[in-house]
Scaffold this motif. Structure first.
Motif, mmCIF file in Angstrom:
data_model
loop_
_atom_site.group_PDB
_atom_site.id
_atom_site.type_symbol
_atom_site.label_atom_id
_atom_site.label_comp_id
_atom_site.label_asym_id
_atom_site.label_seq_id
_atom_site.Cartn_x
_atom_site.Cartn_y
_atom_site.Cartn_z
ATOM 1 N N GLY A 512 0.795 -1.237 0.000
ATOM 2 C CA GLY A 512 0.000 0.000 0.000
ATOM 3 C C GLY A 512 0.817 1.271 0.000
ATOM 4 O O GLY A 512 1.863 1.341 -0.636
ATOM 5 N N ASN A 513 0.355 2.256 0.762
ATOM 6 C CA ASN A 513 0.978 3.579 0.746
ATOM 7 C C ASN A 513 2.293 3.574 1.512
ATOM 8 O O ASN A 513 2.376 3.015 2.593
ATOM 9 N N VAL A 514 3.288 4.227 0.972
ATOM 10 C CA VAL A 514 4.562 4.362 1.681
ATOM 11 C C VAL A 514 4.508 5.711 2.422
ATOM 12 O O VAL A 514 4.325 6.753 1.791
ATOM 13 N N PRO A 515 4.646 5.678 3.771
ATOM 14 C CA PRO A 515 4.355 6.872 4.568
ATOM 15 C C PRO A 515 5.027 8.182 4.112
ATOM 16 O O PRO A 515 4.326 9.165 3.881
ATOM 17 N N ILE A 516 6.336 8.214 3.987
ATOM 18 C CA ILE A 516 6.976 9.511 3.724
ATOM 19 C C ILE A 516 6.551 10.107 2.371
ATOM 20 O O ILE A 516 6.088 11.246 2.320
ATOM 21 N N PRO A 517 6.647 9.371 1.258
ATOM 22 C CA PRO A 517 6.192 9.952 -0.014
ATOM 23 C C PRO A 517 4.687 10.273 -0.029
ATOM 24 O O PRO A 517 4.286 11.277 -0.612
ATOM 25 N N TRP A 518 3.888 9.445 0.631
ATOM 26 C CA TRP A 518 2.450 9.722 0.672
ATOM 27 C C TRP A 518 2.192 11.044 1.397
ATOM 28 O O TRP A 518 1.437 11.892 0.936
ATOM 29 N N GLN A 519 2.865 11.229 2.512
ATOM 30 C CA GLN A 519 2.679 12.464 3.275
ATOM 31 C C GLN A 519 3.197 13.671 2.486
ATOM 32 O O GLN A 519 2.588 14.748 2.501
ATOM 33 N N GLU A 520 4.314 13.488 1.791
ATOM 34 C CA GLU A 520 4.822 14.586 0.950
ATOM 35 C C GLU A 520 3.791 14.970 -0.099
ATOM 36 O O GLU A 520 3.565 16.147 -0.373
ATOM 37 N N GLU A 521 3.176 13.957 -0.693
ATOM 38 C CA GLU A 521 2.159 14.220 -1.717
ATOM 39 C C GLU A 521 0.992 15.019 -1.135
ATOM 40 O O GLU A 521 0.509 15.975 -1.755
ATOM 41 N N MET A 522 0.551 14.648 0.052
ATOM 42 C CA MET A 522 -0.568 15.345 0.677
ATOM 43 C C MET A 522 -0.221 16.820 0.938
ATOM 44 O O MET A 522 -1.035 17.713 0.718
ATOM 45 N N ILE A 523 1.010 17.060 1.384
ATOM 46 C CA ILE A 523 1.418 18.433 1.693
ATOM 47 C C ILE A 523 1.589 19.244 0.402
ATOM 48 O O ILE A 523 1.010 20.324 0.240
ATOM 49 N N GLU A 524 2.348 18.672 -0.523
ATOM 50 C CA GLU A 524 2.672 19.322 -1.791
ATOM 51 C C GLU A 524 1.440 19.720 -2.613
ATOM 52 O O GLU A 524 1.410 20.754 -3.249
ATOM 53 N N THR A 525 0.423 18.871 -2.597
ATOM 54 C CA THR A 525 -0.753 19.134 -3.431
ATOM 55 C C THR A 525 -1.812 19.932 -2.680
ATOM 56 O O THR A 525 -2.889 20.193 -3.211
ATOM 57 N N GLY A 526 -1.522 20.289 -1.431
ATOM 58 C CA GLY A 526 -2.450 21.134 -0.681
ATOM 59 C C GLY A 526 -3.518 20.363 0.075
ATOM 60 O O GLY A 526 -4.299 20.953 0.826
ATOM 61 N N VAL A 527 -3.577 19.051 -0.093
ATOM 62 C CA VAL A 527 -4.636 18.278 0.571
ATOM 63 C C VAL A 527 -4.465 18.315 2.093
ATOM 64 O O VAL A 527 -5.435 18.470 2.836
ATOM 65 N N PHE A 528 -3.229 18.232 2.544
ATOM 66 C CA PHE A 528 -2.975 18.301 3.992
ATOM 67 C C PHE A 528 -3.559 19.599 4.567
ATOM 68 O O PHE A 528 -4.284 19.587 5.560
ATOM 69 N N GLY A 529 -3.273 20.716 3.920
ATOM 70 C CA GLY A 529 -3.777 22.006 4.395
ATOM 71 C C GLY A 529 -5.299 22.062 4.400
ATOM 72 O O GLY A 529 -5.904 22.615 5.317
ATOM 73 N N GLU A 530 -5.907 21.459 3.388
ATOM 74 C CA GLU A 530 -7.368 21.475 3.312
ATOM 75 C C GLU A 530 -7.996 20.637 4.425
ATOM 76 O O GLU A 530 -9.089 20.932 4.906
ATOM 77 N N LEU A 531 -7.302 19.570 4.825
ATOM 78 C CA LEU A 531 -7.866 18.667 5.833
ATOM 79 C C LEU A 531 -7.529 19.089 7.256
ATOM 80 O O LEU A 531 -8.275 18.814 8.195
ATOM 81 N N ASN A 532 -6.401 19.739 7.413
ATOM 82 C CA ASN A 532 -5.907 20.013 8.763
ATOM 83 C C ASN A 532 -6.532 21.292 9.323
ATOM 84 O O ASN A 532 -5.856 22.270 9.582
ATOM 85 N N LEU A 533 -7.840 21.263 9.490
ATOM 86 C CA LEU A 533 -8.558 22.446 9.971
ATOM 87 C C LEU A 533 -8.826 22.313 11.458
ATOM 88 O O LEU A 533 -8.992 21.228 11.982
ATOM 89 N N TRP A 534 -8.875 23.467 12.107
ATOM 90 C CA TRP A 534 -9.154 23.492 13.541
ATOM 91 C C TRP A 534 -10.346 24.393 13.784
ATOM 92 O O TRP A 534 -10.539 25.371 13.067
ATOM 93 N N ALA A 535 -11.118 24.067 14.778
ATOM 94 C CA ALA A 535 -12.258 24.917 15.129
ATOM 95 C C ALA A 535 -11.731 26.234 15.693
ATOM 96 O O ALA A 535 -10.583 26.307 16.105
ATOM 97 N N PRO A 536 -12.574 27.287 15.736
ATOM 98 C CA PRO A 536 -12.116 28.561 16.297
ATOM 99 C C PRO A 536 -11.512 28.343 17.674
ATOM 100 O O PRO A 536 -12.000 27.518 18.440
ATOM 101 N N GLY A 537 -10.453 29.071 17.955
ATOM 102 C CA GLY A 537 -9.780 28.890 19.227
ATOM 103 C C GLY A 537 -8.748 27.781 19.142
ATOM 104 O O GLY A 537 -8.184 27.368 20.138
ATOM 105 N N GLY A 538 -8.525 27.279 17.924
ATOM 106 C CA GLY A 538 -7.476 26.280 17.727
ATOM 107 C C GLY A 538 -7.784 24.946 18.374
ATOM 108 O O GLY A 538 -6.928 24.317 18.967
#
Ligand code: ADP
Ligand code: MG
Ligand code: MG
Length: 546
Positions: A512-538
C-alpha cells in the motif's frame, strides 16, 4: 499520417498537458472529486484504535514523517514553553537552503536571537561547546554549521515536549492522518497516460493520482511473466528497497499494490528520459556530454549510491539507461531489481548480477564482493557519458560476453583526447581492477572520491540540497520516450497457473501507501492544508473533540 502516428500524438499531448497542469495551483483543478472525497479524515473515535499501534517513535513521527513533523511543530508553536525552540529549528532548516551570499547574514541573525545569553529568547538547552563553535564559525559558510545544535535541539524536544505532544489534539490529528494513510488503494485511484518505457516484466506508464492530481510513473509487473521467468525475488527486493530509502537522488516509491494481472510500483515520475537516450539520441551527430555535464550527473549518482551504501545496499546495475532525468534536469537512480541488501553482520556477498560490459572484475571472477562493484560500474558509466562508447565494447559491436569479460579482466582502458587530465584520472581510479585500490566508499562515506580534482568546481553542499541548477533542462513540451508504437508489445504468457502460494507473495508485495512519499504528496498538493482544519480557538472541530 498513419493511425499509429496519430495515436502517438494524441497520447503525447494528453500526457504533456496533464504534466504541465500539475505545477502549482492548477493541480487541484485536475483532481477527480469522487476520489478527493475519499481523502477525508476519519472521525476521531474511528481512528482511536490506532493509538497504541501507530508509529510513534520520536525520530520517525516528529522528524522523518512530513505530516508528523508539521503537526509536532504546530504543537510546539501552540505552547509558550517550546515556541522558541521551534523557531530555532525552522531557522536552522532555512539556513541550509539559504543561498551562499546570504548565509553569513542569516547565521548572524540566528546567533543574535538564540545563542546570546543576554537575548530574550536564548536557548539554554544548547550545550556550551556547541554554542561556542557556532559563534566562532558562523562567518564561514558551512553546510553543517548547525548540525550539532540541531541534534541537541531534537534531544531536548524528545525529552521535554514529546509527552505533551502525545497528550495533545495534534497527536490525535496525526492518528487521523495515519488512519487515512492506511486506507487500501488500488488501480482505480490512478488514471493512466502513455507508456514511458518497457521493462523485462511489463510496461511503465505515466499516471495521475486522481485524488490529489499528482503525476507518477507506474511500473507494472505481469504476474504470469514474473512467475514464468522467476522474477518474484527481484520484484520484492525492488519494492522493499525503494520503500526504505529516501533520497532526492533515488526514485521514491509512493504506492505498491496489485491488480488481477499485475504487481504495480508507483514511483517518482522522471519526465526527462534516461541518460542513455541523452548520450546517443538527442544529438546523434555529436553524441556524449562535455565533462561539465558528465561531472554534474556523476556527482548526483555518487550521492544516490552513497545513500544506498550507507543503508547496506549494493546496487549492481548502474548504467546510463538506469539513470533518469526529472523536469529540472536532475537525475535519480532507478531500477533496483538487481540490488542486494547486506544483512547485519555480513559484509560481503556473492552472486553474478549486472549488465555485461559494466560488471567489475571481482564479480566476474565469482569472488566475494561489497560496494566496490558499484564504483567500477560508475567508472564505466562516466566513461560512456564522455566517450559515447563503452570502455569495453563498442556500441552495436557483435561480441561474445566472454570476450567482454576477458577485456574487463585484462585490458587497459584507452582514453582519447575527449578526456581532460582529471577526467581520465577519475575514470582510472574507478575502473581500477583491484577492488582494494579502487576509489569508492570508505568509512561510511565517499569523501576521497568527492575530493577528486574532477569535482573541483562542484559545491557538494549545494548539490545535496538540490540547489545547483542542472547543465541541461529538458523541454517541458517534449516527450523523452520512444513513440508508443515503437515500444513494442509483450507476447501473451501461456501455461502459467497462479496458486495460493503466489497469492501469498502478491499480498506481501502489495503493502500500500509508503508513509513519507504519501505524506509529501498530501502536503505538496495542498490536501494536507485542506484537511488540517481546527475549530475557532485552535481546537479540534466539535464533532472530533475527544
Ligand atoms: P526493468 O527493471 O524491467 O528493466 P525499469 O525499471 O528499467 O524496468 O523500467 C523500464 C523503463 O521504463 C525504463 O528504461 C524507463 O524508460 C522507464 N521508466 C522506469 N521508471 C521510470 C520512472 N520513474 N519515470 C519515468 N520513466 C521510467
Ligand atoms: Mg531497466
Ligand atoms: Mg530491473
Amino acid at each position: 499520417m498513419d493511425m499509429g502516428g496519430l495515436q502517438n500524438i494524441v497520447a503525447n499531448s494528453a500526457y504533456v498537458s496533464a504534466r504541465g497542469s500539475v505545477d502549482g495551483a492548477a493541480a487541484s483543478t485536475m483532481r477527480d472529486k469522487k476520489f478527493r472525497a475519499k481523502l477525508n479524515l476519519p472521525h476521531i473515535k474511528k481512528s482511536e484504535h490506532m493509538k497504541t499501534t501507530v508509529d510513534c517513535g520520536f525520530d520517525s513521527m516528529c522528524v522523518k514523517q512530513p505530516i508528523g513533523k508539521r503537526l509536532f511543530q504546530q504543537y510546539l508553536e501552540s505552547d509558550a514553553t517550546y515556541k522558541n525552540a521551534c523557531e530555532l529549528w525552522k531557522d536552522m532548516e532555512d539556513y541550509n537552503i539559504t543561498q551562499e551570499k546570504y548565509r553569513v547574514q542569516k547565521a548572524q541573525k540566528i546567533v543574535n536571537k538564540f545563542y546570546e545569553s543576554k537575548s530574550k529568547i536564548f536557548c539554554s538547552f544548547l550545550e556550551e561547546n556547541a554554542v561556542t563553535r557556532v559563534k566562532e564559525d558562523h562567518k564561514n559558510i558551512r553546510g553543517d554549521l548547525f548540525k550539532e545544535s540541531e541534534q541537541q535541539l531534537l534531544k531536548h524536544l524528545e525529552a521535554k515536549a514529546m509527552s505533551g505532544f502525545k497528550n495533545s489534539m495534534y497527536f490525535l490529528r496525526y492518528i487521523q492522518f495515519k488512519c487515512l494513510e492506511a486506507q487500501p488503494i488500488d488501480e482505480d485511484w490512478f488514471m493512466d497516460f502513455r507508456v514511458l518505457g518497457k521493462g523485462g516484466f511489463g510496461e511503465v506508464h505515466a499516471c495521475q493520482m486522481k485524488a490529489t492530481g499528482k503525476m507518477y510513473a507506474n511500473k507494472k509487473l505481469d504476474k504470469k511473466r514474473l512467475k514464468k521467468h522467476k522474477g518474484y525475488e527481484g520484484a520484492i527486493v525492488e519494492k522493499r528497497i525503494l520503500a526504505k530509502v529516501h533520497s532526492r537522488f533515488i526514485v521514491s516509491l509512493a504506492y505498491a499494490f496489485q491488480t488481477k494481472t499485475n504487481l504495480c510500483l508507483v514511483m517518482t515520475i522522471m519526465n526527462g528520459g534516461d541518460l542513455r537516450f541523452h548520450i546517443y539520441n538527442v544529438d546523434e551527430k555529436n553524441p556524449g556530454f562535455d565533462e561539465t555535464r558528465a561531472c554534474f550527473y556523476t556527482a548526483q549518482i555518487i550521492m544516490g549510491m552513497e545513500h544506498l551504501h550507507q543503508h547496506r545496499i549494493i546496487y549492481r546495475d548502474l548504467k546510463p539507461e538506469n539513470v533518469l532525468l526529472d523536469d529540472a534536469g536532475h537525475v535519480r537512480l532507478s531500477d533496483l531489481g538487481l540490488a542486494v541488501e547486506l544483512p547485519p553482520g555480513k559484509d560481503k556477498t556473492k552472486g553474478y548480477a549486472g549488465t555485461p560490459g559494466f560488471m567489475a572484475p571481482e564479480l566476474i571472477e565469482h569472488k566475494e564482493y561489497d560496494y566496490t562493484v558499484d564504483y567500477f560500474t560508475l567508472g564505466v558509466t562516466l566513461y560512456e557519458m564522455i566517450q559515447a562508447k563503452g570502455p569495453f565494447r563498442t556500441r552495436g559491436e557483435k561480441v561474445e560476453n566472454t570476450e567482454v569479460q576477458r577485456r574487463i579482466l585484462n585490458d587497459a582502458v584507452v582514453f582519447t583526447d575527449k578526456f581532460s587530465k582529471d577526467g581520465k584520472a577519475i575514470c582510472e581510479g574507478l575502473m581500477e581492477k583491484d577492488p582494494v585500490k579502487r576509489l569508492g566508499f570508505k568509512n561510511n562515506e565517499c569523501a576521497a572520491l568527492k575530493a577528486q580534482p574532477f569535482f573541483k568546481e562542484l559545491n557538494w553542499g549545494h548539490l545535496e540540497a538540490g540547489m545547483l541548477p542542472a547543465p541541461f533542462v529538458p523541454n517541458p513540451k517534449a516527450v523523452y520516450a520512444k513513440d508508443i508504437d515503437e515500444v513494442g508489445a509483450f507476447s501473451s504468457i501461456k501455461g502459467v497457473v497462479i496458486d495460493a502460494k503466489d497469492n501469498e507473495l502478491y499480498d506481501d508485495f502489495s503493502s500500500g501507501n509508503v508513509p513519507i512519499p504519501w505524506q509529501e504528496e498530501m502536503i505538496e498538493t495542498g490536501v494536507f492544508g485542506e484537511l488540517n482544519l481546527w475549530a475557532p480557538g485552535g481546537k479540534l472541530p466539535d464533532d472530533l473533540d475527544p
